[in-house]
Structure formats: C-alpha cells, structure tokens
Design a protein around this motif. Structure first.
Motif, PDB file in Angstrom:
ATOM      1  N   THR B  93       0.566  -1.345  -0.143  1.00 36.55           N
ATOM      2  CA  THR B  93      -0.076  -0.062  -0.378  1.00 36.55           C
ATOM      3  C   THR B  93       0.877   1.528   0.369  1.00 36.55           C
ATOM      4  O   THR B  93       1.030   1.673  -0.517  1.00 36.55           O
ATOM      5  CB  THR B  93      -0.857   0.024   1.355  1.00 36.55           C
ATOM      6  OG1 THR B  93      -1.666  -1.524   1.306  1.00 36.55           O
ATOM      7  CG2 THR B  93      -1.933   1.434   1.351  1.00 36.55           C
ATOM      8  N   LYS B  96       2.575   1.881  -3.125  1.00 36.10           N
ATOM      9  CA  LYS B  96       1.558   1.920  -4.064  1.00 36.10           C
ATOM     10  C   LYS B  96       1.125   4.017  -4.169  1.00 36.10           C
ATOM     11  O   LYS B  96       1.315   4.430  -5.511  1.00 36.10           O
ATOM     12  CB  LYS B  96       0.419   1.388  -3.805  1.00 36.10           C
ATOM     13  CG  LYS B  96      -0.564   1.622  -5.103  1.00 36.10           C
ATOM     14  CD  LYS B  96      -1.068   1.073  -6.098  1.00 36.10           C
ATOM     15  CE  LYS B  96      -2.840   1.173  -7.385  1.00 36.10           C
ATOM     16  NZ  LYS B  96      -3.211   2.867  -7.170  1.00 36.10           N
ATOM     17  N   VAL B  97       0.941   3.794  -2.553  1.00 39.59           N
ATOM     18  CA  VAL B  97       0.757   5.395  -2.668  1.00 39.59           C
ATOM     19  C   VAL B  97       2.291   6.580  -2.771  1.00 39.59           C
ATOM     20  O   VAL B  97       1.789   7.438  -3.425  1.00 39.59           O
ATOM     21  CB  VAL B  97       0.914   6.131  -1.331  1.00 39.59           C
ATOM     22  CG1 VAL B  97       0.803   7.245  -0.655  1.00 39.59           C
ATOM     23  CG2 VAL B  97      -0.748   4.957  -0.855  1.00 39.59           C
ATOM     24  N   GLY B 100       1.880   6.973  -6.782  1.00 41.89           N
ATOM     25  CA  GLY B 100       0.966   7.560  -6.479  1.00 41.89           C
ATOM     26  C   GLY B 100       1.100   9.474  -6.786  1.00 41.89           C
ATOM     27  O   GLY B 100       0.391   9.684  -7.553  1.00 41.89           O
ATOM     28  N   VAL B 101       2.089   9.263  -5.899  1.00 36.50           N
ATOM     29  CA  VAL B 101       2.484  10.987  -5.404  1.00 36.50           C
ATOM     30  C   VAL B 101       2.929  11.570  -6.487  1.00 36.50           C
ATOM     31  O   VAL B 101       3.256  12.180  -7.307  1.00 36.50           O
ATOM     32  CB  VAL B 101       2.859  10.950  -4.236  1.00 36.50           C
ATOM     33  CG1 VAL B 101       3.303  12.269  -3.718  1.00 36.50           C
ATOM     34  CG2 VAL B 101       1.242  11.071  -3.402  1.00 36.50           C
ATOM     35  N   GLU B 103       3.293  10.309  -9.352  1.00 36.50           N
ATOM     36  CA  GLU B 103       2.529  10.362 -10.819  1.00 36.50           C
ATOM     37  C   GLU B 103       2.152  11.967 -10.308  1.00 36.50           C
ATOM     38  O   GLU B 103       2.162  12.692 -11.624  1.00 36.50           O
ATOM     39  CB  GLU B 103       2.453   9.423 -10.807  1.00 36.50           C
ATOM     40  CG  GLU B 103       1.058   9.196 -12.308  1.00 36.50           C
ATOM     41  CD  GLU B 103       0.691   7.642 -13.218  1.00 36.50           C
ATOM     42  OE1 GLU B 103       0.778   7.611 -14.123  1.00 36.50           O
ATOM     43  OE2 GLU B 103       0.182   7.294 -11.845  1.00 36.50           O
TER      44      GLU B 103
END
Lengths: 210, 819, 484
Positions: B93, B96-97, B100-101, B103
């Motif tokens: 998790t 992935k976070v 994501g941040v 990106e």
C-alpha cells in the motif's frame, strides 16, 4: 483608487474589534472593500493588510482562495447559474448555454456594457428549486429559459433594484455590534474561566467540573 | 547538497516502536519521520523540513501505522511516536501511494531537468528514481505559467516546476517573518507568488532556493552557472558577520559558485542571510587585487614585485623603529582574517615590531576587555526556552541577521521574552515583550531605572519582566548607536552588574572575526588569549611583548592625525568607510607617513595608501574563525588565491622574517595560537557546531567609566543616532553585483512630533548641522524614533552622517534646518 | 411563471402526518424569523428553553444533550454531547463555531433554518455556550447566502437589544457574544478545521487531525466546538420538551428528526423534517407528503442518499431506513441530509463528471493527490464525454481514484451481478475527505453502468447534423473571471 473610504474604515475598525485576533477580520474586510468598489482591487487589499497588521501578500493569498472575491472588475450583476447535480438534472446546463447565448458572453465573461458577469457555479443550496440562479447572491428559483430572459429584462429595466443591490453588497442588514455592546471579546490569552462556570464549580464544591 | 539528516537525540522518554519488523527505541514525541530516519529507515518527503512546522501536505511520507486499531495511512511528518507503534514503510500500500503521489506531482511538472539548475541534486528527481513510476500516464495538457518570474532582485520563480510543498512560503512566514510570498488561488490553480509590485525583499530570501525540493526557485547569482555534479564542496564558516553561520563553499573550475547553509544546532540551523549567501561574488570580482602596488614618484599606485613591496614595508618599519620607536607603528584591522592570520599579525606587531597600537575594531565596538571579559552567554543560552533577555545591542536584523532568526524562533516558540532598550527600534519589532526608548547618552540611567523598578508607569511592565528574571537575566550588549560613545554602553553594563552581579552577557560585535582577532591579541593592552599586557607574560613562541600600552583605533587615528604615527597598517580595514568620525579618519590617513593596506580589494582607504599588499579572500585560506559567542569553527580554502595575492598569515611571516624573526611562520602548526589550543573540544573541526572557547568564562577587569558627563539637550537640537543597515556601500557589497543594488538611499528618520514644528513631511530635505559638519538629507517621519532624536544610517548612498560625528564627544547633537 | 421572484428558502417543507416539528415549526410562519414571531409561533415558546437551561447548572445542560444522543447534522453524525465533552478540562477560553457554510451539493436545510428561524439557531447557540462555558460564539454563514445573513443579523440585533445575547443575559451572570461572520465561497470551508482556518483569516485549508482536533486545538489553537446549524437548532425544542420526548422520536441510535432535502427527478421536491431511523428512502420518494413519486411516471435509475460525497444507491436500496448504522455497511452514508434522485433519462457519465468536476473545482490544493488527482479525473471524464476516450481510460480513471483513496472504495451491493457492498468510509491519502469523495461517483457509476462509459469510448459521437450548437459571442473580457 479604492482604499477604504473614511466611513468604511471606521466600520472596518468596528469589525476588527469583534474578533479576538485582528486577522480574523480579513474576510469581512475584503467583503467591505468589495461592497465599496464592486470588486477587490490591490489598493483595497493593501489597506486591509494595514488595518489587520499583515502583508498584502497574505491578504491576496486568502482572498484569492475564495470565489466571491473578484480580483478584476465585474458587471453590476453577477449572474450565477448553478449547474451542479440537482440543477443539472433539471436543465441547469441548458440554462447556462441559454444564458451565454442571451448575454453574448461565455461563463466567466462580462458583457461589454459592464452590466452582467456570467458564472457557472457550484451548488448554491437551492437544490429542490432547480434550476437555481443567483443574481448578486439573491436567489431565483426554478428558472426556465423564458424566466431567465424576463429576469435579465427586469434587471436591465431596473425593476429589481429594490431586491438586488449592485455587486459587492451582500447583506443589507448588518449585525450591530458596537463596542459598548460587546460582552466578552478580547484576545484569547486575556480570557479566563467564564463567571457562570466558576460559580457552578464553586457551588459544586470540590468537584472539579469541566 | 543533501538534505539534513537528523542528529541523534538524547533519549529522555524512550519508547519502543516497530519499524518494518524491527524493534527500535525512539524518543517519545519525536516525529515518526525523524525517528525512522535515526533508526536508519529513510522515508521520502518533500514538504517536511526539520526546521519548520510540519504541514503534511505533499503526502509523500505516508506510511502505514498501527497503534492497535489496524494499519492506517498516516503522514509520518506529523505523527509523534508513541509506545508500541508499529510502522510499515515498505508495504504494498505504501509503495503504491508513493508511486501515486510522484505520478501526481509529475503530471504537471515540465520535466525540463536537462536545463534545470536543480537537475542532479533534485529531491523530486531522486525520489522519482527511487520510488516513482517508470512513466507517466498523464496525457492531458499541462498547466502553463510565465516562466520564470523574478520575485526579488536575486530569486526567480518557475511556477511550472513548483510542487506546492509550502517550504518557501512557510520559511518566509514562520522563519524569516517576511510573509511576502504566499499561495495564491486555489486547488490545481494554486501558485506561489508575491503581491503585485511588492517583491520578496527579505534578507533571507536565498534560503528558499536552498530548501526548494525542485528547481522552482533559483538564485540569480547561480542560474545556469554549473551542474551539481560539476561542483565540489567543502564545509566552512561564513565570516560576513560575527554569527558565524556554518556553510558549504561550492565551486567548479576553481571558481566559487555558491554558498549553502549547513545545519548547526548551536548556530544557524541551516539558514544564512543573503548578504552572506551571495557574498562570494565579491571574491570573484574582476577588481580583485592581483599584485602589490606602491605609490610611485608620480603619486600613482603602480604594480610592483612582492619583494619590492615587502622591502618597501620593511624599510618603512625600520625607519619608524629607528626613529620614534615601536609606538610610531600601528595596526588597524584583522576582523576579516582567520584566527591564524590575526595571530600572525598580532605576533608581528607586538612581538617582532613591539607596538601595542593594535585594534581589530574601528571605533564601532566596545573595549576589548568588555568584549572578551564579561561573563559570557551562547546564542543557545540567550534563546533558551523561558529566558528573559535584555537587549541593549545593535539591530540584529541589520547586523547579525541569523541571530534575528534564532531570536524570532525563541520568542514565538519557546516563550523567550525580550525587553529592548535603545535609541531606535530594531528589526525585533513585534517580537519584543516591551520596548523602552533610551535617548543617546541615557542608556545607563534607563537600564538602572528598569532594574531598580524606578520607572514611569508606561515602562512598569518592562521593568517587571526584567526584574522577574533576577540574576538569570541574559543581556545582549553592543553598539546600537555609532554616534554615541561606547562609554555610554559600558556605563549601562555597569548599571546591570551593580543591580545583578551574576548577570551574563552576549557581546554583539558585528564584524566577522572580530572576536577571534581580539582573542589573538589585536587589541591594545591584550596579549593572545585575552591575557593583559600588564601581566608581563610572554606568550608561547613570542620573543618579546610591547613595552608600553598602546591605543585603540580612535587613539591610533588621533595620534596619526597629530603626526605621531609613521607606519599605519590597515589589515583588511577601511577607516575612511567604516570609522564613525570621517573627519578624523581622513586627517589620520593623510598625516600618517606611510599607510600600508593589506586587502583583497582596493577599498577607499587602500586607494590612498602608499603600499598595497593583495590579500587572499574568503574561501581561499584554511584556518579557523571565532564567532561572537567565542565558538571556534573552521574556514576552508576552496579555490586558488588569485594572481600573486597571499594569505594574511603568509604576509605577516614574510615581513617578520625580513625584520629578523627566526621562526618559520609558514604553516598553521607553526603558530600555536590561543584559539586553537584553548578550545574545550577535539579541535575546531569536530562538528558543525565547532567548539566554544574555554575563555568564554574568563573575566577581565572592565574599564570603569566613572561619571559619564552627558551634555544637556537643548531645545534647538536633535541627538544623532547612527545605525547600520545590512546593505550599505561597503566595498564587499559594491563588488557583489546581486547585492549592490539593495542598499537603500540615506534618509533622516525623525519623530513626527519633531518633524511637525519644522513643517517637514516625508521627502522634505533638511540640513543637519553639528560642530563637525553638515549634511543635506531627505526626511522620513517615523514614530519609532524617540522624540528628540534623529536617526541616520551608516554609509548609504547620499548624505553621510559620519560628517557630523566627533568621536571624542559622548553624544552628537545636531541642529536641524529646513533646506 | 415564478421566474422573477427573489426567493427565500423552504418552498416545500412538509412533515409526515403525526411527526412533531422540532426544527421546522416556523418554516411556514411569515413572521417566524422575528423575535415576536419566535415567541408567539411554532412548536415551543421562543427563549423559554434558554430560561429553563439557565436554571440548570452548565453540567446539567451538557448532560441533557449527551443523554439525548443529539447526532451532528453536518454530515459526520457524531454525537454533539460527546463532542462537547472533548474540550480539555480547565483550559480557557473555549469557543463555539457554528458551521453555516452549507455547500454540499444537494444539501439545502441550514439555509432554510437561518432564513426562516434565525432565533431558533441563536437560542441553540446560547444553550450550547452556557453548557460548554464559551463566552464567544462565531456564527459562520456561507458567503453566498445573502438572505440568511440578513435574517441572522436582524435576529442578532433584536436579541442583543432584548438582552438575550450579550452581557448578563436575562439578568444572570451568563454573558456571551455571538458574532456573525460570512464566508466567501469555498466548499471546503464546510470542513471544520478549514472553517477555523477561514475564521482566522486564512485560506480554508484543512488541518490534520490529529493533532488539530478542534476540541483541543481549534480556533486560535484554543478548545473549540464546531457544530452545524441544524444540530444547534434542535436544542431549544429539546430544552422545552425534555430529553425523553426527544428520544421518543426516531430510533435508539438515531433519535429525533432531521431535515432532508429531496431534489432531482421527483414530482414534489422539498425540504422535509422526518424522523431519523424509521423513515425509508421509499417513503421519501413516494409518499404524497414528500416526493410524490418519480417524476412524470419515469423510473428510478439511481439516487444519492447523502450529498455529492456519498456513493450512489439504486432501486434495490429504496427500503433502507435513514439510519447511519444501516446505510454505512450498505456502502454509502447519510451525510448532510441531501437525497438526489435520478431517473432513467440520466446520463450516468455526465452526472458522474459533474460531481467529479465539483470536487476538482473545490479542492483546496493542499494535498497532492486531491489537488492533482481530482483535476485529472475531471480531464479524463471530460475527454471521454467529448468523444476522445482511449482504451484503458476506465482502468486509468479507477487507478487515479485508487491513488486518492486506496483500497476497495465504498460502494453499494449489486445483487444482479452478485457483488457485495463495500462498507463506508473510504481510506484516504489526503488530510480531509474531499478528494476521496470524488471517487464516490466514479466507482458507483462504473460498477453499475460500465457500458455507458465504454460506449462513449468505442462509439465516438458523430457531429450532429442540423442541430444548432449555440456559439456564444466572446466578449472582450470573457474568461477573465471565474474558474480556470
């Protein structure tokens, strides 16, 4: 132009006195400046900064966060068409298209005569009365295409002058909280336990009430 | 340069936490991001900065934290550690976070790394490589802004690169106290900007460039000059003022390209002022002196060989010694030198030549006994939580900028209370708990009244604050007014000590290494280590000590003006610019038979000298320096000395050997200096905080002032206050292109109550007339100036208050006429 | 034709037969907003509740609210009495901030309460201030609600004049100021920490909780109770009628009534006061006192049970009661009492985009995932709706959403496809729930109406022949004002 005039500066000082810290008056004073000029210009922001003891950049930083503060001149009437979900379902977007066509400006634009600024706005809390329109934050409910045209005609004819003040004026009734009426407002660090709590605690004996 | 890594902390409240499966003992209440890093687990971040309030907005430092209710994503920069906390920094998790941040951050980022100054040392770039997505899925139009825009004279802002981490804006607001840049607009349209036509004119603006985690903020002096991988760096200490900020000197191709602040707990916390940060420009000036010069038959300075110049100086010295003896030789300066350079010159003057006419101060300081001998305080002690400070020093913002930052933090976060007493309001402004004006000459009376509780009602609160501190009162003392005798300050020190015998002092002298130079013996009546000349002790390695006590700079210049000085050495000193009494400086330099200037740049005094010896500058010499607290830290050579210029120490050594000294003076080891040998640590290079001189606890007899005779004021005059601004017309600033334009013009500030009867308003020109001279100057009414005073700043473009000052007067009264 | 009517809120404000009107009893009273009207009309006598409370000790007053289980009406549904109790003992001052920044799409009740019955709110503020020990109350009214501001201002002026607010209220030692303050247009300020920031004169950007729980570190870092307008408006009735009468309405977990704004495709939309917990969505939609059925014989396609932030429900969920503890596990929330009904003519993609766009426009910009993510979601959906969708866009959209709100997102069950509900609330990579809320319409719509999305990707719309697309003339200043 556009520092607060003398009367408004007086009012501004009275408003500042309503808050435990002067900075809290920032938004109210920007409203006051906008009421004076119809929009919020740089001199007014600089003046607000002086009055509450911060920098103009801080006033701009706050003011620009909020949609109602117009940092450029706008029309005498801001026509806000709600297109959010409840209004969208009942024709809000079509009404906005019609408004663009009728006024000849896109959303965000101001008519060349300076009368109207059209905005496509988020929910204005009139969801059961969709589609809803605000003119200078006065509500018009269930506005159909013809209703809209009639509204514009009435505004142009001055028929609504009593209920729709020029842009910038929000409430026509102000809270009257003159200094001699204020009961308790001081800086946070000067506040102590309120007397009625102290009395209750005392009468409750040793029990340290909270 | 790398982000600061957190230092180890003392475990006063140890708690056990689990980080990625390993049990770790951390300090309870520490932020999780720091606790993890101390335990060896780095959590990526953009907005978090250990010296600023966390805001938790970039979301890069999210980790999964379980405090008994199951794992939840939490920003580790805002979460204090508690017993039993279980942290997962690498779960799927979390990964992935982070992906994501990054990106999201890159979605609207221009990815112009190849032309970006930050490329190569960019946290966004580095963390994208370490934690980010391989490619972006963002195919929409990116945000566009005009790029870059100048937000001040020195800082450019590229809003397309900005990731809205709030570091620069937080710095401006909470650290510098100059909230002139701010978030403007909202949501994805948020941008950092200034108010229109109100630039980010902060003395500390350069720090925002250093802490920007992307290339959004760049500094004009460094833009496009180098790529980070071409730079090499060395740790050093800034000597533009006596705070002694720890810095790195970074250079490429033997040219200094930038300074960056280094986080020293005891001193600068990583910050610098812009004067220091961009001061390297002066060392790169094309006006640097590359060869010695002597005044020829035609009266012009012409370049000569070193051997000729040294012979010239030697023969002048011999002539003086053979004539009127050692006391006809004098040396002013040394505060620009390293400790070692100052020691060499002190030894040359006092041991080899035999003169005690040495002073590192220029009539703008306090007697050396006071500077070295008052029971001392560190910056940390002044700023310690809960302390009460009596400020009777110069404006810290204008003279010791990073001390102002430390004081600001202390007041706003640690409950420190400052009572400011002085002739003019300082940059402490709203930070002070109370301000008590003291007209020139009145400081001792005012301070005595405050400490004795004998004050007017309006100052009762100030008195109460000071008295509540008792003996623990912390006093900062210095020269707030250059047009007022230092005796007035000494009298005030006496008033404090008679009320509070145990009070301790931080002596706020402004010049770079003035403390080190005084410690080295560049002060009349003192030997290295603050030992009185009268003790008769022979310092280690010295052959002799002067037979008679010498003069301070005022005395030297007076003697010179009276024709009693044959050789006057200016060691990086420029009395024509810096001495408060211009007439005396002018007369002295004209009357001295031979003026020898040792300097990297041809300042005003050097331009009139007979012999000019080109000296190495900052970043060109290894050694140590001593800050106002007495903290000894290294300064480092990073680039080659230009031309044939030489280090101060080496010049002293060459002259010593020509004068017959037998020892070798070539390397620092040959100079067992007081500073290095007297520190309490493992030597000056033992960490970013350096080492405190043991001598900080020494006490010297402070010269007593006796009854100070302050002439009465008359109704027709105002009493002159001369204070310094950070940016003035000093040679180093004039030679720094990005700073030269920042010096304001000269104005006379006077209380509206004094302005009104004269009928003057803002901009009106007035004439100030003293017994020494007169100046014509525009007026600015200013309520912060006490009634009866007029404030003019030292050495700005325009009218010059030094024309008015007679250094022998206790105060300087001026008549005002409307011009 | 009602177009040129400058309108007050509360056009249609029914209650079910037999239900007491706790907060809406003066909605239909023309003078209900005046002090005289407040004292002479409605379901209780105005300011008598305050007198009763002043006879109790402050603790007793707080206990009353606690016992009543007065759930917050702003959206989160947290018990007000418990919230009051979070103020650390012995720390002064304490502030009350009244959240009148009603902006959640579909929500329309606080405005009516402020316009139609401002004294009820003021009395509620006074009771709360007395119990909590707050000497200063800040009543923050949404900026766009000019009439509400006027009505509240007028009522405050009357109340100060009548010694109901200010010094030594009704001759007691209870003194409190109530300061009316206006917002200036930012949805996020409805979030309590953002509201506090705004009241301090800052950008309305939420603070992280912890450490900034308002009860401990609120306005000026002092203990602060933030209550919704409707929550406080319940107090006068409660003080008049007593806790047991209050608890007799609704259910054990959710006593009392609440105001529901029913909007969208129903025959008679309106603002209704209904008992909590017992009323069902079907009652709302179909009963003649309320919605009167889906409009013009259309069919229900979906509905939003609690404002734009709530995941969508569908026809099979209409029998759920208005009870947080039931609705949550079913994958949505009751939120702020906003029920939006959509019939089968609704384009799910268009509705989804409109709600996503709202969150993108209202993101404060503080947290990276919300600031960048909501805008990106809007861009993808806009592209898709305009015929520029790409294969993989739905997966991209869902993954962008997942990076704002990681893990399974709350969603209603889908019995036809044997999909279970994912219970509320969502996880979040952000400080406040705004960004994660933007995911609600996306997951709701894609899960149920995926084909409507894929159709738009695969079948690009042809340019309509003969239809007249309005091409508004561009004025010189167009685009200068408003949202980018």
């Amino acid at each position: 132009m556009a520092r607060l005039n003398e009367a408004n500066e007086q009012l501004a000082r009275a408003i500042i006195a309503r808050y435990p810290e002067p900075r809290s008056a920032l938004i109210p004073l920007c409203h006051l400046a906008q009421e004076q000029d119809g929009w919020l210009d740089e001199d007014a922001m600089a003046h607000v900064a002086e009055l509450i003891g911060c920098t103009p950049a801080q006033v701009l930083g706050t003011a620009s966060f909020y949609e109602m503060f117009k940092l450029h001149p706008v029309g005498k009437y801001c026509i806000n068409v709600c297109t959010n979900i409840s209004c969208q379902l009942l024709g809000g977007e079509e009404l906005l298209e019609h408004a663009e066509s009728r006024l000849g400006v896109r959303s965000g634009g101001t008519t060349p005569d300076g009368m109207f600024t059209l905005e496509d706005v988020e929910c204005v809390a009139a969801c059961t009365e969709a589609p809803a329109v605000q003119v200078n934050y006065r509500y018009f409910h269930r506005v159909g295409i013809e209703d809209f045209d009639a509204l514009i005609d009435a505004l142009l004819a001055g028929e609504l002058d009593d209920v729709v003040p020029p842009h910038g004026t929000l409430a026509k009734v102000r809270q009257d909280l003159a200094a001699d009426r204020i009961a308790n407002i001081t800086a946070p660090e000067d506040q102590e336990m309120p007397v009625w709590i102290a009395r209750a605690e005392a009468s409750a004996g040793e029990g340290a009430a909270t | 340069m790398a982000e600061e890594t957190p230092k180890p902390v003392e475990l006063t409240d140890p708690v056990e936490i689990t980080v990625d499966g390993e049990t770790v003992v951390a300090q309870g209440g520490d932020l999780l991001i720091d606790a993890c890093e101390r335990a060896g687990t780095y959590i990526p971040r953009f907005c978090y900065h250990p010296r600023m309030r966390p805001v938790g907005m970039c979301r890069m430092c999210l980790v999964e934290v379980d405090t008994g209710r199951g794992p939840a994503l939490q920003p580790s920069c805002m979460l204090p550690v508690t017993e039993g906390m279980t942290v997962d920094t690498r779960s799927d998790t979390v990964a992935k976070v982070q992906d994501g941040v990054l990106e999201f951050l890159l979605a609207n980022h221009p990815l112009d790394c190849p032309v970006c100054d930050k490329g190569g040392e960019c946290p966004l770039q580095d963390q994208t490589y370490a934690y980010g997505p391989g490619e972006s899925r963002y195919v929409e139009e990116k945000r566009h802004y005009e790029k870059p825009i100048a937000i001040s004279e020195t800082v450019y802002l590229d809003r397309e690169r900005c990731i809205l981490c709030d570091r620069c804006t937080r710095f401006a607001d909470e650290v510098a106290g100059d909230p002139l840049i701010h978030f403007i607009d909202r949501g994805s349209s948020t941008q950092v900007n200034t108010f229109p036509d109100e630039p980010f004119s902060s003395y500390f603006s350069g720090n925002t460039v250093q802490i920007c985690p992307v290339g959004a903020l760049t500094a004009k002096p460094y833009r496009f000059k180098a790529r980070p991988w071409d730079l090499t760096e060395v740790e050093s200490t800034c000597t533009r003022c006596s705070v002694g900020c720890r810095i790195t000197i970074e250079s490429s191709q033997d040219q200094i390209l930038r300074f960056q602040g280094v986080d020293s707990d005891a001193v600068n916390w990583g910050w610098m002022c812009d004067k220091g940060r961009f001061g390297f420009e002066a060392m790169n000036s094309e006006n640097r002196l590359l060869a010695p010069m002597m005044r020829g038959e035609d009266g012009e300075l012409t370049e000569v060989r070193w051997s000729d110049a040294l012979s010239g100086v030697t023969s002048e010295l011999r002539r003086a010694l053979d004539g009127r003896g050692p006391s006809s030789v004098a040396l002013i300066g040394g505060s620009r030198s390293t400790n070692e350079g100052a020691e060499a010159w002190a030894r040359l003057a006092k041991s080899v030549i035999g003169t005690d006419n040495c002073d590192a101060q220029l009539g703008d300081g306090l007697p050396a006994e006071a500077a070295l001998g008052l029971p001392g305080l560190t910056i940390d002690e002044v700023c310690a939580p809960g302390s009460t400070v009596l400020w009777m020093g110069p404006d810290p913002l204008e003279t010791l900028p990073v001390l102002q930052i430390r004081l600001r933090h202390a007041v706003l976060n640690d409950g420190v209370r400052i009572v400011e007493v002085g002739p003019a309001r300082t940059g402490l402004r709203s930070l002070v708990a109370a301000r008590v004006p003291a007209a020139p000459g009145r400081l001792a009376d005012v301070v005595g009244g405050l400490l004795g509780g004998d004050v007017a009602d309006e100052f009762a609160q100030a008195s109460e604050i000071l008295r509540s501190a008792g003996d623990d009162l912390r006093v900062v003392v210095g020269r707030a007014n250059l047009a007022e005798s230092p005796d007035t300050v000494l009298a005030a020190v006496g008033a404090v000590r008679s009320a509070l015998p145990a009070a301790r002092f931080l002596v706020a002298l402004g010049r770079g290494n003035v403390r080190g130079a005084l410690e080295a013996g560049l002060a009349p009546g003192l030997l290295p280590g603050g030992i009185p000349l009268s003790s008769g002790e022979l310092p280690q390695g010295w052959e002799s000590i002067p037979a008679e006590e010498g003069h301070d700079t005022t005395g030297i210049l007076s003697a010179a003006a009276a024709g009693r000085i044959d050789v006057l050495v200016l060691l990086g000193a420029d009395p024509l610019t810096d001495f408060p009494d211009r007439s005396l400086a002018r007369r002295a330099l004209a009357a001295a038979r031979c003026v020898v200037a040792v300097t990297p740049l041809l300042d005003a005094s050097a331009a009139g000298a007979h012999i000019v010896l080109p000296a190495a500058g900052f970043g060109e010499v290894d050694g140590t320096t001593t800050n106002l607290e007495g903290r000894v830290t290294p300064v480092s050579a990073k680039v080659t000395i230009p031309g044939t210029a030489r280090a101060d120490r080496s010049i002293a050594g060459a002259l010593a050997s020509r004068l017959g000294a037998t020892d070798s003076w070539d390397s620092p080891e040959d100079l067992p200096g007081a500073a290095e040998s007297a520190t309490d640590g493992d030597g000056p290079a033992s960490g970013p905080d350096g080492d405190l001189l043991v001598g900080i606890d020494r006490e010297l007899p402070i010269p007593s002032v006796g009854d100070l005779e302050v002439p009465p004021t008359d109704a027709y005059s105002l009493r002159l206050v001369v204070a310094r601004k950070l940016y003035d017309r000093g040679t180093m600033l004039v030679e720094s292109p990005s700073s030269a334009a920042l010096a304001p013009g000269s104005v006379a500030l006077l209380n509206p109550a004094d302005a009104a009867p004269l009928g003057v308003e803002e901009g009106s020109r007035i004439r100030l007339i003293s017994a020494s001279g007169s100046i014509s100057i525009p007026t600015v009414p200013d309520e912060s100036v006490p009634k009866g005073s007029v404030l003019v700043h030292h050495d700005l473009e325009g009218a010059d208050p030094r024309e008015l000052v007679d250094i022998s007067d206790v105060v300087c009264d001026v008549r005002v006429e409307v011009a | 034709m009602n177009g040129i009517v400058n309108s007050l809120g509360g056009t249609n404000t029914s209650v079910a037969p037999g239900t007491p009107r706790i907060v809406s009893s003066r909605f239909d009273e023309p003078q209900g907003h005046t002090l005289e009207g407040y004292r002479s009309t409605g379901s209780y006598r105005g300011y008598e509740g305050l007198r009763a409370v002043l006879d109790m000790g402050p603790d007793e007053a707080g206990e009353m609210v606690k016992e009543a289980t007065l759930l917050g009406r702003g959206g989160a549904g947290f018990p007000a009495g418990v919230k009051w109790g979070f103020c650390p003992p012995g720390v002064w001052p304490r502030y009350i901030v009244v959240n009148g920044d009603e902006s959640e799409p579909g929500t329309y009740k606080d405005r009516v309460l402020m316009e139609r019955d401002p004294h009820q709110l003021i009395e509620g503020c006074l009771i709360a201030a007395y119990a909590i020990g707050a000497a200063q109350v800040f009543l923050y009214v949404r900026g766009e609600m000019a009439h509400a501001q006027e009505r509240v201002a007028a009522a405050l002026n009357e109340a100060y004049e009548a010694n109901l607010v200010g010094r030594n209220i009704l001759g007691t030692d209870f003194s409190v100021d109530i300061v009316l303050t206006w917002g200036a247009g930012a949805y996020i300020v409805g979030e309590e920490t953002a509201l506090i920031e705004s009241l301090e004169g800052h950008r309305g950007m939420p603070r992280l909780k912890p450490p900034f729980f308002p009860a401990a570190k609120g306005l000026y870092m002092r203990p602060t109770v933030v209550n919704n307008v409707e929550t406080l408006s319940n107090l006068p009735w409660m003080a008049n009628h007593g806790v047991s009468e209050y608890r007799a309405i609704g259910t054990e977990n959710s006593p009392g009534t609440r105001l529901i704004a029913l909007s969208g495709h129903v025959n008679s939309p309106g603002v209704f006061e209904v008992p909590q917990g017992t009323t069902t969505f079907r009652d709302l939609f179909e009963s003649p006192e309320f919605g009167g059925g889906i409009r013009d014989g259309h069919e229900l396609k979906m509905f939003i049970p609690g404002g734009a932030s709530a995941p969508w429900f569908f026809a099979e969920h209409v029998d759920l009661p208005l009870e947080a503890k039931v609705v949550g596990p079913e994958g949505s929330m009751l939120g702020s009492g906003a029920v939006v009904v959509m019939d089968e003519t609704t384009d799910a993609v268009r509705a989804c985009l409109r709600i996503v766009r709202f969150f993108a426009r209202e993101s404060c910009g503080k947290c990276t995932p919300c600031r960048e993510g909501t805008t990106w979601e809007e861009q993808i959906l806009t592209r898709l709706l305009e015929g520029h969708g790409r294969p993989g866009d739905l997966e991209l959209l869902l993954d962008v959403a997942d990076n704002i709100s990681p893990g399974p997102y709350p969603v209603a069950s889908d019995p036809q496809n044997s999909l279970e509900a994912v219970p509320y609330p969502p996880r979040q990579t952000t400080i406040c729930p705004l960004g994660p809320s933007s995911v609600a319409p996306i997951t709701s719509a894609i899960r149920r109406f995926r084909s409507e999305f894929t159709d738009k990707i695969t079948r690009r719309p042809s340019i309509p022949v003969g239809s007249e697309t309005p091409a508004p003339a561009t004025a010189a200043t167009a685009g200068e004002v408003g949202h980018g």
